[in-house]
Design a protein around this motif. Structure first.
Motif, PDB file in Angstrom:
ATOM      1  N   VAL A  26     -10.279  10.981  53.124  1.00  9.20           N
ATOM      2  CA  VAL A  26     -11.266  11.998  52.275  1.00  9.20           C
ATOM      3  C   VAL A  26     -12.068  11.421  51.181  1.00  9.20           C
ATOM      4  CG1 VAL A  26      -9.304  12.856  50.788  1.00  9.20           C
ATOM      5  CG2 VAL A  26     -11.178  14.172  51.110  1.00  9.20           C
ATOM      6  N   VAL A  27     -13.204  11.532  51.169  1.00 12.92           N
ATOM      7  CA  VAL A  27     -14.145  11.212  50.054  1.00 12.92           C
ATOM      8  C   VAL A  27     -14.634  12.355  48.970  1.00 12.92           C
ATOM      9  CG1 VAL A  27     -16.403   9.989  49.436  1.00 12.92           C
ATOM     10  CG2 VAL A  27     -15.185   9.308  51.378  1.00 12.92           C
ATOM     11  N   THR A  28     -14.407  12.093  47.948  1.00 12.24           N
ATOM     12  CA  THR A  28     -14.778  13.336  46.996  1.00 12.24           C
ATOM     13  C   THR A  28     -15.198  12.766  45.670  1.00 12.24           C
ATOM     14  OG1 THR A  28     -12.694  13.305  45.577  1.00 12.24           O
ATOM     15  CG2 THR A  28     -12.765  14.498  47.679  1.00 12.24           C
ATOM     16  N   ALA A  29     -15.845  13.370  44.787  1.00 11.31           N
ATOM     17  CA  ALA A  29     -16.340  13.091  43.473  1.00 11.31           C
ATOM     18  C   ALA A  29     -15.086  13.531  42.711  1.00 11.31           C
ATOM     19  CB  ALA A  29     -17.682  13.876  42.989  1.00 11.31           C
ATOM     20  N   ALA A  30     -15.309  13.509  41.317  1.00 16.83           N
ATOM     21  CA  ALA A  30     -14.323  14.053  40.252  1.00 16.83           C
ATOM     22  C   ALA A  30     -14.947  14.835  39.196  1.00 16.83           C
ATOM     23  CB  ALA A  30     -13.958  12.809  39.730  1.00 16.83           C
ATOM     24  N   ALA A  31     -14.233  15.425  38.523  1.00 12.80           N
ATOM     25  CA  ALA A  31     -14.662  16.398  37.518  1.00 12.80           C
ATOM     26  C   ALA A  31     -14.775  15.510  36.210  1.00 12.80           C
ATOM     27  CB  ALA A  31     -13.835  17.586  37.204  1.00 12.80           C
ATOM     28  N   VAL A  32     -13.400  14.839  35.776  1.00 14.60           N
ATOM     29  CA  VAL A  32     -13.362  14.083  34.723  1.00 14.60           C
ATOM     30  C   VAL A  32     -12.468  13.188  34.942  1.00 14.60           C
ATOM     31  CG1 VAL A  32     -11.727  15.807  33.415  1.00 14.60           C
ATOM     32  CG2 VAL A  32     -13.239  14.287  32.053  1.00 14.60           C
ATOM     33  N   ALA A  33     -12.380  12.077  34.202  1.00 18.43           N
ATOM     34  CA  ALA A  33     -11.308  11.103  34.090  1.00 18.43           C
ATOM     35  C   ALA A  33     -10.935  10.652  32.935  1.00 18.43           C
ATOM     36  CB  ALA A  33     -11.513   9.799  35.030  1.00 18.43           C
ATOM     37  N   VAL A  34      -9.360  10.298  32.613  1.00 21.42           N
ATOM     38  CA  VAL A  34      -8.888  10.134  31.385  1.00 21.42           C
ATOM     39  C   VAL A  34      -8.458   8.734  31.274  1.00 21.42           C
ATOM     40  CG1 VAL A  34      -7.226  10.765  29.585  1.00 21.42           C
ATOM     41  CG2 VAL A  34      -7.977  12.456  31.193  1.00 21.42           C
ATOM     42  N   ALA A  35      -9.167   8.027  30.379  1.00 23.77           N
ATOM     43  CA  ALA A  35      -8.990   6.468  30.250  1.00 23.77           C
ATOM     44  C   ALA A  35      -7.314   6.207  29.864  1.00 23.77           C
ATOM     45  CB  ALA A  35      -9.919   5.722  29.477  1.00 23.77           C
ATOM     46  N   GLU A  36      -6.901   6.874  28.842  1.00 28.41           N
ATOM     47  CA  GLU A  36      -5.842   6.672  28.200  1.00 28.41           C
ATOM     48  C   GLU A  36      -4.550   6.939  29.205  1.00 28.41           C
ATOM     49  OE1 GLU A  36      -4.130   9.683  25.524  1.00 28.41           O
ATOM     50  OE2 GLU A  36      -4.148   8.004  23.850  1.00 28.41           O
ATOM     51  N   THR A  37      -4.797   7.667  30.178  1.00 30.39           N
ATOM     52  CA  THR A  37      -3.734   7.981  31.252  1.00 30.39           C
ATOM     53  C   THR A  37      -3.794   7.669  32.431  1.00 30.39           C
ATOM     54  OG1 THR A  37      -4.407  10.193  31.528  1.00 30.39           O
ATOM     55  CG2 THR A  37      -2.783  10.025  29.707  1.00 30.39           C
ATOM     56  N   GLY A  38      -5.090   7.145  32.740  1.00 25.70           N
ATOM     57  CA  GLY A  38      -5.416   6.526  34.211  1.00 25.70           C
ATOM     58  C   GLY A  38      -5.366   7.836  35.158  1.00 25.70           C
ATOM     59  N   THR A  39      -5.828   9.134  34.437  1.00 26.33           N
ATOM     60  CA  THR A  39      -5.661  10.236  35.367  1.00 26.33           C
ATOM     61  C   THR A  39      -7.341  10.595  35.756  1.00 26.33           C
ATOM     62  OG1 THR A  39      -3.939  10.996  34.082  1.00 26.33           O
ATOM     63  CG2 THR A  39      -4.852  12.561  35.368  1.00 26.33           C
ATOM     64  N   ILE A  40      -7.317  10.952  36.985  1.00 26.75           N
ATOM     65  CA  ILE A  40      -8.643  11.690  37.495  1.00 26.75           C
ATOM     66  C   ILE A  40      -8.298  13.125  37.895  1.00 26.75           C
ATOM     67  CG2 ILE A  40     -10.236  11.668  39.285  1.00 26.75           C
ATOM     68  CD1 ILE A  40      -9.550   8.836  39.713  1.00 26.75           C
ATOM     69  N   VAL A  41      -9.393  14.111  37.401  1.00 28.44           N
ATOM     70  CA  VAL A  41      -9.229  15.484  37.655  1.00 28.44           C
ATOM     71  C   VAL A  41     -10.323  15.975  38.616  1.00 28.44           C
ATOM     72  CG1 VAL A  41      -8.885  17.654  36.525  1.00 28.44           C
ATOM     73  CG2 VAL A  41      -8.245  15.507  35.158  1.00 28.44           C
ATOM     74  N   LEU A  42      -9.581  16.834  39.546  1.00 28.31           N
ATOM     75  CA  LEU A  42     -10.670  17.334  40.397  1.00 28.31           C
ATOM     76  C   LEU A  42     -10.377  19.044  40.087  1.00 28.31           C
ATOM     77  CD1 LEU A  42      -9.444  15.621  43.922  1.00 28.31           C
ATOM     78  CD2 LEU A  42     -11.358  15.026  41.938  1.00 28.31           C
ATOM     79  N   ASP A  43     -11.704  19.654  40.190  1.00 29.95           N
ATOM     80  CA  ASP A  43     -11.742  20.983  39.798  1.00 29.95           C
ATOM     81  C   ASP A  43     -12.236  21.812  40.842  1.00 29.95           C
ATOM     82  OD1 ASP A  43     -14.574  20.496  39.875  1.00 29.95           O
ATOM     83  OD2 ASP A  43     -14.593  21.242  37.689  1.00 29.95           O
ATOM     84  N   ALA A  44     -12.324  21.435  42.206  1.00 37.71           N
ATOM     85  CA  ALA A  44     -12.761  22.249  43.236  1.00 37.71           C
ATOM     86  C   ALA A  44     -14.224  22.440  43.225  1.00 37.71           C
ATOM     87  CB  ALA A  44     -11.673  23.310  43.396  1.00 37.71           C
ATOM     88  N   ALA A  45     -14.978  21.849  42.760  1.00 31.80           N
ATOM     89  CA  ALA A  45     -16.368  22.011  42.698  1.00 31.80           C
ATOM     90  C   ALA A  45     -16.944  21.472  44.002  1.00 31.80           C
ATOM     91  CB  ALA A  45     -16.968  21.264  41.437  1.00 31.80           C
ATOM     92  N   ALA A  46     -18.300  21.846  44.325  1.00 33.44           N
ATOM     93  CA  ALA A  46     -18.877  21.408  45.608  1.00 33.44           C
ATOM     94  C   ALA A  46     -18.567  19.984  45.865  1.00 33.44           C
ATOM     95  CB  ALA A  46     -20.485  22.206  45.631  1.00 33.44           C
TER      96      ALA A  46
END
Length: 208
Positions: A115-135
């Motif tokens: 699967v290929v997606t974009a992301a909503a935001v990413a957190v440098a401190e924790t190495g976390t990527i967040v998806l928010d079900a945007a288009a």
């Protein structure tokens, strides 16, 4: 005098005259809260954290995203990929079967290689990527069932801390927080990947 008082007294005597412990040396790029979103040092830190979590990071230009994605999928031997309806057309890889998710059933999604997606935001401190079900990210299920997830992150989406990320997210949206490939060590303390989601996480970091 209690046993605790005796022990503490002995510690104070032993430490009397000892030089103070120096503060830990923290390079400037570790002071994430002082850096604005998208700062190159934050992007570098995000890449470092993701690599620590066994994600695979590739840097590219905005104009070469499709080529970067195609290269990743070719190296993985993937022949089919699902994308959310809102993924930019110029991010879609060539030379591979691209399936647009139109409420595909779970069984069909599980058959697809990636699967290929974009992301909503990413957190440098924790190495976390967040998806928010945007288009451009799609339903949560499409990022959980395929064995490989390729996620494109742009510099302006990289913030320093979790509170900064939360300030950018909309309450009530279905959020998926990703820190490396899905893994567990619950069984005899042996790390097993791909239990709760993709076994491989590839992050494409763009420079614009």
């Amino acid at each position: 005098m209690t046993a605790r008082d005796i022990v503490l007294a002995r510690l104070r005597t032993a430490l009397a005259g000892a030089p103070p412990t120096p503060a830990p040396d923290r390079p400037d790029h570790r002071r994430q809260g002082e850096l604005p979103p998208g700062h190159p040092q934050l992007v570098d830190l995000l890449a470092e954290r993701l690599t620590d979590y066994r994600a695979r990071v590739r840097r590219t230009t905005g104009a070469a995203i499709a080529d970067a994605v195609a290269g990743i999928l070719a190296a993985e031997g993937a022949t089919t990929v699902v994308v959310p309806p809102g993924l930019p057309a110029d991010w879609r890889p060539g030379g591979i079967e691209v399936v647009v998710d139109d409420e595909l059933p779970a069984g069909r999604l599980a058959e697809l290689d990636a699967v290929v997606t974009a992301a909503a935001v990413a957190v440098a401190e924790t190495g976390t990527i967040v998806l928010d079900a945007a288009a451009d990210q799609g339903r949560r299920i499409i990022s959980l069932l395929p064995d490989r997830h390729v996620c494109v992150v742009r510099p302006g989406q990289v913030v320093a801390t979790v509170p900064e990320a939360l300030a950018r997210l909309t309450p009530g949206r279905p959020l998926t927080w990703i820190s490396g490939p899905s893994a567990t060590s619950d069984i005899e303390l042996s790390r097993v990947e791909g239990v709760h989601g993709p076994r491989r996480l590839h992050v494409v970091l763009t420079d614009d």
